[in-house]
Design a protein around this motif. Structure first.
Motif, PDB file in Angstrom:
ATOM      1  N   GLU A  46       0.828  -1.203   0.000  1.00 19.07           N
ATOM      2  CA  GLU A  46       0.000   0.000   0.000  1.00 19.07           C
ATOM      3  C   GLU A  46       0.864   1.256   0.000  1.00 19.07           C
ATOM      4  N   LEU A  47       1.887   1.243   0.838  1.00 18.55           N
ATOM      5  CA  LEU A  47       2.780   2.394   0.927  1.00 18.55           C
ATOM      6  C   LEU A  47       3.564   2.569  -0.364  1.00 18.55           C
ATOM      7  N   LEU A  48       4.017   1.471  -0.936  1.00 19.70           N
ATOM      8  CA  LEU A  48       4.779   1.531  -2.176  1.00 19.70           C
ATOM      9  C   LEU A  48       3.930   2.119  -3.300  1.00 19.70           C
ATOM     10  N   GLU A  49       2.663   1.740  -3.369  1.00 19.90           N
ATOM     11  CA  GLU A  49       1.774   2.279  -4.400  1.00 19.90           C
ATOM     12  C   GLU A  49       1.635   3.791  -4.257  1.00 19.90           C
ATOM     13  N   ALA A  50       1.484   4.260  -3.015  1.00 21.73           N
ATOM     14  CA  ALA A  50       1.352   5.702  -2.791  1.00 21.73           C
ATOM     15  C   ALA A  50       2.627   6.439  -3.175  1.00 21.73           C
ATOM     16  N   ILE A  51       3.771   5.841  -2.873  1.00 22.96           N
ATOM     17  CA  ILE A  51       5.053   6.485  -3.185  1.00 22.96           C
ATOM     18  C   ILE A  51       5.302   6.506  -4.685  1.00 22.96           C
ATOM     19  N   ILE A  52       5.059   5.404  -5.364  1.00 22.80           N
ATOM     20  CA  ILE A  52       5.267   5.357  -6.815  1.00 22.80           C
ATOM     21  C   ILE A  52       4.380   6.384  -7.511  1.00 22.80           C
ATOM     22  N   GLY A  53       3.166   6.559  -6.997  1.00 22.59           N
ATOM     23  CA  GLY A  53       2.257   7.526  -7.599  1.00 22.59           C
ATOM     24  C   GLY A  53       2.767   8.949  -7.540  1.00 22.59           C
ATOM     25  N   ARG A  54       3.678   9.218  -6.620  1.00 21.31           N
ATOM     26  CA  ARG A  54       4.262  10.554  -6.500  1.00 21.31           C
ATOM     27  C   ARG A  54       5.607  10.674  -7.220  1.00 21.31           C
ATOM     28  N   ARG A  55       6.025   9.609  -7.862  1.00 15.59           N
ATOM     29  CA  ARG A  55       7.188   9.573  -8.739  1.00 15.59           C
ATOM     30  C   ARG A  55       8.468  10.165  -8.118  1.00 15.59           C
ATOM     31  N   PRO A  56       8.970   9.538  -7.033  1.00 13.96           N
ATOM     32  CA  PRO A  56      10.286   9.966  -6.550  1.00 13.96           C
ATOM     33  C   PRO A  56      11.348   9.535  -7.558  1.00 13.96           C
ATOM     34  N   ASP A  57      12.539  10.085  -7.416  1.00 17.65           N
ATOM     35  CA  ASP A  57      13.620   9.713  -8.328  1.00 17.65           C
ATOM     36  C   ASP A  57      14.234   8.367  -7.956  1.00 17.65           C
ATOM     37  N   GLY A  58      14.009   7.904  -6.734  1.00 14.15           N
ATOM     38  CA  GLY A  58      14.545   6.620  -6.309  1.00 14.15           C
ATOM     39  C   GLY A  58      13.854   6.145  -5.053  1.00 14.15           C
ATOM     40  N   ILE A  59      13.980   4.850  -4.766  1.00 19.00           N
ATOM     41  CA  ILE A  59      13.369   4.249  -3.578  1.00 19.00           C
ATOM     42  C   ILE A  59      14.403   3.361  -2.900  1.00 19.00           C
ATOM     43  N   ALA A  78      15.291  -7.065  -6.882  1.00 10.07           N
ATOM     44  CA  ALA A  78      14.350  -6.419  -7.803  1.00 10.07           C
ATOM     45  C   ALA A  78      15.079  -5.450  -8.726  1.00 10.07           C
ATOM     46  N   ASP A  79      16.151  -4.839  -8.225  1.00  7.14           N
ATOM     47  CA  ASP A  79      16.945  -3.905  -9.026  1.00  7.14           C
ATOM     48  C   ASP A  79      18.383  -3.895  -8.508  1.00  7.14           C
ATOM     49  N   MET A  80      18.652  -3.130  -7.447  1.00  4.55           N
ATOM     50  CA  MET A  80      19.979  -3.082  -6.830  1.00  4.55           C
ATOM     51  C   MET A  80      19.859  -3.445  -5.357  1.00  4.55           C
ATOM     52  N   LEU A  81      20.966  -3.897  -4.750  1.00 10.25           N
ATOM     53  CA  LEU A  81      20.899  -4.351  -3.369  1.00 10.25           C
ATOM     54  C   LEU A  81      22.235  -4.147  -2.668  1.00 10.25           C
ATOM     55  N   VAL A  82      22.176  -3.730  -1.401  1.00 16.01           N
ATOM     56  CA  VAL A  82      23.360  -3.695  -0.541  1.00 16.01           C
ATOM     57  C   VAL A  82      22.937  -4.187   0.840  1.00 16.01           C
ATOM     58  N   GLY A 111       4.317  -5.906  -5.762  1.00 15.52           N
ATOM     59  CA  GLY A 111       5.232  -4.784  -5.590  1.00 15.52           C
ATOM     60  C   GLY A 111       6.314  -4.753  -6.657  1.00 15.52           C
ATOM     61  N   ARG A 112       6.855  -5.913  -6.973  1.00 19.27           N
ATOM     62  CA  ARG A 112       7.884  -5.986  -8.016  1.00 19.27           C
ATOM     63  C   ARG A 112       7.336  -5.524  -9.372  1.00 19.27           C
ATOM     64  N   ARG A 113       6.129  -5.962  -9.681  1.00 17.49           N
ATOM     65  CA  ARG A 113       5.532  -5.561 -10.963  1.00 17.49           C
ATOM     66  C   ARG A 113       5.343  -4.052 -11.032  1.00 17.49           C
ATOM     67  N   ARG A 114       4.881  -3.474  -9.948  1.00 16.19           N
ATOM     68  CA  ARG A 114       4.657  -2.030  -9.930  1.00 16.19           C
ATOM     69  C   ARG A 114       5.968  -1.266 -10.090  1.00 16.19           C
ATOM     70  N   LEU A 115       7.005  -1.740  -9.416  1.00 17.96           N
ATOM     71  CA  LEU A 115       8.296  -1.063  -9.523  1.00 17.96           C
ATOM     72  C   LEU A 115       8.870  -1.170 -10.932  1.00 17.96           C
ATOM     73  N   GLN A 116       8.784  -2.349 -11.517  1.00 20.51           N
ATOM     74  CA  GLN A 116       9.302  -2.529 -12.870  1.00 20.51           C
ATOM     75  C   GLN A 116       8.537  -1.674 -13.867  1.00 20.51           C
ATOM     76  N   ALA A 117       7.237  -1.561 -13.674  1.00 23.91           N
ATOM     77  CA  ALA A 117       6.432  -0.742 -14.579  1.00 23.91           C
ATOM     78  C   ALA A 117       6.750   0.739 -14.429  1.00 23.91           C
ATOM     79  N   SER A 118       7.111   1.153 -13.207  1.00 22.15           N
ATOM     80  CA  SER A 118       7.398   2.569 -12.967  1.00 22.15           C
ATOM     81  C   SER A 118       8.778   2.976 -13.447  1.00 22.15           C
ATOM     82  N   ALA A 119       9.706   2.011 -13.523  1.00 25.40           N
ATOM     83  CA  ALA A 119      11.108   2.263 -13.912  1.00 25.40           C
ATOM     84  C   ALA A 119      11.825   3.168 -12.904  1.00 25.40           C
ATOM     85  N   ILE A 120      11.317   3.260 -11.681  1.00 25.28           N
ATOM     86  CA  ILE A 120      11.984   4.040 -10.632  1.00 25.28           C
ATOM     87  C   ILE A 120      13.112   3.193 -10.048  1.00 25.28           C
TER      88      ILE A 120
END
Length: 347
Positions: A122-135, A168-172, A146-155
């Motif tokens: 739920e939180l991820l959907e709200a954040i993606i909708g506001r299009r930050p430059d990174g998460i 899902a993308d990068m990891l540390v 969540g993975r599908r939403r992130l991949q679709a957003s390209a954030i």
């Protein structure tokens, strides 16, 4: 000589707030110059930058970041999603993220997903909708949705505080399973043969616990019933939970000689209760925490614990995002920073 205009005066009958045009008039420059100072100051001469910033300060103008993001496709914001913002375990990571991102012109906003009944999707959907430059995510994205939403957003996304070969993308981060095994072997090497666990109920702690138990059984450190005693408390773990956990474990398993705690705060509770009960630490009972918080070395006895470099995770995560946003290639998208068992008096 042309003098900058005075800041425009607003009355109750004036509609709307200060605009970029108002700032340009006060600074004595073109509106496009103000826009460049706000969005790409490195492309403007230092004198003009100073003139525009002085005008912004005089007028009290606050840029419309949403409008700017629509024009430039950049929000200059990075969102971090944490299980909790109350616990101390993530403080160093958040501080390093804030400092590193600010140095590159980005601001950090925080979201709390929780441990029990996580609101992550739920939180991820709200954040993606506001299009930050990174998460930045404290943990691994395990939700397929969540993975599908992130991949679709390209954030760009950086997962932290965990480890997987399929990010899902990068990891540390680091391996919780490796920590569990290493702590069991550490206690075995120091002569402990009846180990137990007091742990919060979150998923990462449970994976550490399973690895700890498997290694302990392999090393013949289980109780008479062939199992490793566990006491589970609500996440995030507290000192009160540690105190209650030790009482419960000793009542059911009086022969235990070591306790692995899911956090330093839980271990603090164990040490406190042991002192109240007159239990010698480490003679009768060894205690190991996790996190290596600042207070761990100052306890009596000083706490043996697992050091996790939260600051390094924040710095690397920030650099991953800064480089990805700038279009740079990142050759190593998974970074395992490992961990260290810091041996002190309690074990």
């Amino acid at each position: 000589m042309n003098m900058p205009a005075e800041p425009p005066k607003r009355t109750r009958r004036t509609k709307g707030g200060l605009t970029l045009v108002d700032v340009a008039r006060v600074a004595g420059v073109a509106p496009i110059t103000v826009s460049r100072v706000l969005n790409s100051p490195e492309k403007v001469s230092p004198d003009l930058v100073q003139k525009v910033r002085s005008a912004i300060e005089r007028t009290g103008y606050v840029p419309n970041l949403l409008a700017g993001s629509l024009a430039s496709t950049k929000s200059r914001m990075v969102a971090a999603i944490l299980p909790t913002i109350a616990g101390s375990v993530f403080i160093d990571t958040v501080q390093a993220l804030t400092e590193s991102l600010a140095g590159a012109g980005y601001q950090l906003i925080l979201g709390q997903a929780g441990y029990e009944n996580s609101r992550e999707d739920e939180l991820l959907e709200a954040i993606i909708g506001r299009r930050p430059d990174g998460i930045v995510l404290a943990g691994i994205m395990r939700s397929a949705q969540g993975r599908r939403r992130l991949q679709a957003s390209a954030i760009p996304l950086v997962e932290t505080w965990d480890l997987t070969p399929t990010p899902a993308d990068m990891l540390v981060g680091f391996s919780h399973e490796d920590i569990g095994q290493a702590v069991a072997e550490f206690l075995y090497q120091r002569g402990r043969r009846r180990v137990a666990v007091i742990s919060a109920s979150d998923e990462r702690a449970q994976r550490r616990n399973r690895a700890f138990a498997q290694a302990a059984v392999r090393l013949d450190m289980q109780g008479r019933d062939g199992t490793i005693p566990f006491h589970t408390i609500s996440a995030p773990g507290t000192a009160a939970g540690g105190r209650a956990g030790l009482r419960a474990l000793l009542a059911a398993h009086p022969d235990i000689d070591a306790v692995f705690c899911s956090s330093d705060m839980v271990a603090l509770g164990v040490l406190t209760e042991a002192h109240k009960l007159g239990i010698d630490i480490p003679g009768r009972l060894a205690v190991v925490g996790l996190g290596d918080h600042a207070f761990a070395a100052e306890l009596y006895p000083a706490l043996t614990t697992v050091h996790l470099d939260g600051r390094a995770m924040g710095q690397i995560a920030a650099q991953f995002l800064i480089d990805r946003i700038a279009g740079k290639h990142i050759p190593e998208v998974v970074r395992d920073i490992g961990f260290t068992i810091v041996e002190r008096e309690s074990a």
